[in-house]
Write a protein that holds these residues in place. Structure first.
Motif, PDB file in Angstrom:
ATOM      1  N   GLU A  34       2.610   5.703 -10.012  1.00 40.66           N
ATOM      2  CA  GLU A  34       2.971   4.345  -9.601  1.00 40.66           C
ATOM      3  C   GLU A  34       4.279   3.861 -10.231  1.00 40.66           C
ATOM      4  OE1 GLU A  34       0.445   1.888 -13.001  1.00 40.66           O
ATOM      5  OE2 GLU A  34      -0.060   1.649 -10.891  1.00 40.66           O
ATOM      6  N   ASN A  35       4.644   4.437 -11.374  1.00 36.00           N
ATOM      7  CA  ASN A  35       5.866   4.033 -12.063  1.00 36.00           C
ATOM      8  C   ASN A  35       6.950   5.101 -11.981  1.00 36.00           C
ATOM      9  OD1 ASN A  35       4.237   5.677 -13.682  1.00 36.00           O
ATOM     10  ND2 ASN A  35       5.064   4.860 -15.588  1.00 36.00           N
ATOM     11  N   PHE A  36       6.866   5.963 -10.958  1.00 38.43           N
ATOM     12  CA  PHE A  36       7.897   6.994 -10.776  1.00 38.43           C
ATOM     13  C   PHE A  36       9.234   6.352 -10.426  1.00 38.43           C
ATOM     14  CE2 PHE A  36      10.462   9.526  -7.868  1.00 38.43           C
ATOM     15  CZ  PHE A  36      10.645  10.693  -8.605  1.00 38.43           C
ATOM     16  N   ASP A  37      10.272   6.833 -11.071  1.00 38.02           N
ATOM     17  CA  ASP A  37      11.643   6.467 -10.722  1.00 38.02           C
ATOM     18  C   ASP A  37      12.537   7.590 -11.217  1.00 38.02           C
ATOM     19  OD1 ASP A  37      13.695   4.916  -9.670  1.00 38.02           O
ATOM     20  OD2 ASP A  37      13.960   3.727 -11.494  1.00 38.02           O
ATOM     21  N   PHE A  38      13.744   7.668 -10.683  1.00 31.99           N
ATOM     22  CA  PHE A  38      14.654   8.738 -11.088  1.00 31.99           C
ATOM     23  C   PHE A  38      16.028   8.174 -11.416  1.00 31.99           C
ATOM     24  CE2 PHE A  38      14.859   8.484  -6.441  1.00 31.99           C
ATOM     25  CZ  PHE A  38      16.232   8.384  -6.208  1.00 31.99           C
ATOM     26  N   ASP A  39      16.828   8.995 -12.059  1.00 31.20           N
ATOM     27  CA  ASP A  39      18.194   8.639 -12.430  1.00 31.20           C
ATOM     28  C   ASP A  39      19.055   8.616 -11.168  1.00 31.20           C
ATOM     29  OD1 ASP A  39      20.737   8.400 -13.464  1.00 31.20           O
ATOM     30  OD2 ASP A  39      20.751  10.362 -14.429  1.00 31.20           O
ATOM     31  N   GLU A  40      19.477   7.435 -10.760  1.00 28.94           N
ATOM     32  CA  GLU A  40      20.214   7.315  -9.505  1.00 28.94           C
ATOM     33  C   GLU A  40      21.572   8.006  -9.548  1.00 28.94           C
ATOM     34  OE1 GLU A  40      18.556   3.252  -7.460  1.00 28.94           O
ATOM     35  OE2 GLU A  40      20.044   3.036  -9.068  1.00 28.94           O
ATOM     36  N   ALA A  41      22.114   8.254 -10.731  1.00 32.42           N
ATOM     37  CA  ALA A  41      23.388   8.985 -10.825  1.00 32.42           C
ATOM     38  C   ALA A  41      23.269  10.387 -10.251  1.00 32.42           C
ATOM     39  CB  ALA A  41      23.851   9.040 -12.280  1.00 32.42           C
ATOM     40  N   GLU A  95       0.802  -1.226   0.000  1.00 33.03           N
ATOM     41  CA  GLU A  95       0.000   0.000   0.000  1.00 33.03           C
ATOM     42  C   GLU A  95       0.835   1.276   0.000  1.00 33.03           C
ATOM     43  OE1 GLU A  95      -2.478  -0.315   3.413  1.00 33.03           O
ATOM     44  OE2 GLU A  95      -3.768  -1.872   2.552  1.00 33.03           O
ATOM     45  N   ARG A  96       2.165   1.149   0.053  1.00 32.18           N
ATOM     46  CA  ARG A  96       3.010   2.336   0.152  1.00 32.18           C
ATOM     47  C   ARG A  96       4.154   2.262  -0.843  1.00 32.18           C
ATOM     48  NH1 ARG A  96       1.427   0.858   5.263  1.00 32.18           N
ATOM     49  NH2 ARG A  96       0.411   2.467   6.512  1.00 32.18           N
ATOM     50  N   MET A  97       4.640   3.455  -1.229  1.00 27.13           N
ATOM     51  CA  MET A  97       5.715   3.520  -2.214  1.00 27.13           C
ATOM     52  C   MET A  97       6.457   4.836  -2.070  1.00 27.13           C
ATOM     53  SD  MET A  97       5.343   3.927  -6.342  1.00 27.13           S
ATOM     54  CE  MET A  97       6.765   4.366  -7.340  1.00 27.13           C
ATOM     55  N   HIS A  98       7.755   4.808  -2.270  1.00 27.64           N
ATOM     56  CA  HIS A  98       8.520   6.044  -2.428  1.00 27.64           C
ATOM     57  C   HIS A  98       8.321   6.507  -3.868  1.00 27.64           C
ATOM     58  CE1 HIS A  98      10.630   7.206   1.172  1.00 27.64           C
ATOM     59  NE2 HIS A  98      10.924   5.953   1.433  1.00 27.64           N
ATOM     60  N   GLY A  99       7.318   7.338  -4.070  1.00 28.51           N
ATOM     61  CA  GLY A  99       6.976   7.792  -5.412  1.00 28.51           C
ATOM     62  C   GLY A  99       7.276   9.253  -5.649  1.00 28.51           C
ATOM     63  N   CYS A 100       8.176   9.823  -4.827  1.00 30.47           N
ATOM     64  CA  CYS A 100       8.492  11.247  -5.000  1.00 30.47           C
ATOM     65  C   CYS A 100       9.987  11.524  -4.932  1.00 30.47           C
ATOM     66  CB  CYS A 100       7.760  12.069  -3.936  1.00 30.47           C
ATOM     67  SG  CYS A 100       7.704  13.842  -4.285  1.00 30.47           S
ATOM     68  N   GLY A 101      10.770  10.551  -4.488  1.00 29.98           N
ATOM     69  CA  GLY A 101      12.209  10.742  -4.425  1.00 29.98           C
ATOM     70  C   GLY A 101      12.768  11.009  -3.057  1.00 29.98           C
ATOM     71  N   HIS A 102      11.939  10.912  -2.014  1.00 34.24           N
ATOM     72  CA  HIS A 102      12.436  11.192  -0.666  1.00 34.24           C
ATOM     73  C   HIS A 102      13.449  10.145  -0.206  1.00 34.24           C
ATOM     74  CE1 HIS A 102       8.577  13.686   0.404  1.00 34.24           C
ATOM     75  NE2 HIS A 102       9.143  14.057  -0.731  1.00 34.24           N
TER      76      HIS A 102
END
Length: 425
Positions: free
Chosen positions: A394-401, A133-140
């Motif tokens: 739901e499919n948020f992700d960011f460039d880890e670099a 029910e939970r996700m890091h969907g903002c980059g925190h």
């Protein structure tokens, strides 16, 4: 890219997302790490005023969150200090005489179901959310990773003067975490405060010293109360609270916008009723209005209140509105912007974009206002990071670099301020 310390921390946190005032695992591991690096660490009532906590989770939710945290690597002796959802962590290290430099990093995740798509980064890397029910969907999760690796770098750095203070904040989503920290006096002696966010459609390899476009907002809950009755035998005896909610929902979307100004309204949740053949006697809604200016925000809120009251009257229901949180816009101090600009330009592989819209708000704006009002300098900047989808998707992700880039900018800020402090002394 290689699995840097920033990436390792981010992926660990991504597996175990925690929402507002329930960040027990995250906060306890943050506290343990900072304590191990030699920082003076405070949490619980020492850094949050309990009277200022708005809409805290229930005791049952807190107990379940603690149980989950302890089963997934949370640190018990820190969690014991965080009763009542007081999960903020403040850590500082004094290098000698000089200014107090503070950095804020938010920790909370979202009530959001993460995608199971095979091309989603966390699924590919084996670090998708373990909470359905939970996700890091903002980059925190990325923000915390930057903060912890920055803390390690500064703890080992020579030639600094003054004090560095790390503020790891709960409950940024919903705008409820900053005020309890402010009211505990954590910002009162701060000379410099810097806050940043990853992404916001600013591409990787870029830094925007001036995060602009902060919106005024109010989040509120609405309850409609009607009268239950048999939907076929005696519908005339019923008062349909769900119809009142539906009427309000549709008409809220029709609020006339303001020429030349961005303004928004969103009904993020609505529920009510019991079953097929009973007139719904109860309905709940979660609503938010936003606008660029104080006047625009007041207009949006006034119109929303009128529409909700009218919908209740139309369906002979009663209603109640409860404000959950409010955010003001943000003002970045020019001196702080100049510091960020110089820090970013000192890193030759990064491109500096003067200003970029954040696309929403952040209650760190209240911390920034507190520092600026008391004679310090504070600002909010953006760390560019390519993203796969909008924040809160739901499919948020960011460039880890971008985590390394972000840490380096913060490091350069610290070197400029605390390095100069040592030179002056």
């Amino acid at each position: 890219m290689s699995n840097t310390p920033e990436i390792a921390i981010r992926r660990d946190l991504h597996r175990y997302p925690e929402t507002a005032f329930l960040e027990y695992r995250t906060a306890s591991r943050v506290a343990e790490t900072l304590d191990g690096l030699g920082y003076e660490v405070r949490t619980g009532e020492a850094v949050m005023n309990p009277a200022s906590v708005s809409n805290p989770p229930s005791e049952e939710a807190a107990a379940e969150a603690v149980k989950r945290a302890l089963s997934t690597g949370g640190i018990a002796h820190w969690i014991e200090q965080m009763h009542g959802g007081l999960t903020a962590v403040v850590a500082e290290k004094r290098f000698g005489d000089g200014p107090v430099l503070a950095f804020r990093f938010d920790m909370d995740a979202l009530t959001l179901v993460e995608t199971e798509a095979t091309d989603h980064g966390p699924n590919q890397h084996g670090c998708a959310s373990t909470d359905p029910e939970r996700m890091h969907g903002c980059g925190h999760d990325g923000h915390v990773a930057i903060g912890l690796t920055l803390a390690r770098t500064l703890a080992e750095m020579q030639g600094l003067g003054g004090t560095v203070r790390f503020i790891f904040q709960p409950a940024e989503e919903g705008g409820r975490g900053a005020v309890p920290i402010i009211d505990a006096g954590v910002l009162d002696d701060v000379d410099f405060l810097f806050v940043a966010h990853l992404g916001c459609f600013l591409g990787s390899g870029k830094v925007a010293p001036d995060a602009s476009g902060f919106l005024h907002s109010t989040k509120f809950e609405v309850t409609f109360e009607g009268q239950a009755s048999h939907a076929a035998m005696a519908p005339q005896e019923g008062r349909n609270a769900l119809m009142a909610g539906a009427t309000a929902l549709l008409n809220l979307q029709g609020i006339s916008r303001i020429a030349g100004e961005d303004s928004f309204v969103n009904v993020g949740k609505m529920s009510g009723g019991t079953t097929f053949n009973i007139i719904a006697d109860h309905c709940e809604m979660a609503v938010e209005v936003r606008a660029e200016t104080t006047a625009g925000h007041a207009y949006m809120l006034e119109r929303a209140e009128a529409i909700i009251a009218g919908a209740a009257q139309l369906h002979a229901a009663s209603h109640e509105m409860r404000i959950v949180s409010q955010l003001n816009g943000n003002w970045n101090h020019p001196d702080a912007l100049a510091i960020i600009d110089r820090a970013a330009r000192s890193l030759s592989d990064l491109e500096v974009v003067k200003s970029w819209p954040i696309g929403g708000g952040d209650d760190a704006s209240k911390m920034i206002a507190r520092v600026n009002e008391r004679g310090g300098v504070a600002a909010y900047f953006l760390i560019g990071s390519d993203i796969t989808a909008p924040h809160h998707a739901e499919n948020f992700d960011f460039d880890e670099a971008s985590l390394v880039s972000g840490r380096r900018v913060f490091e350069a800020i610290a070197q400029e301020i605390l390095g100069k402090a040592l030179t002056r002394s």
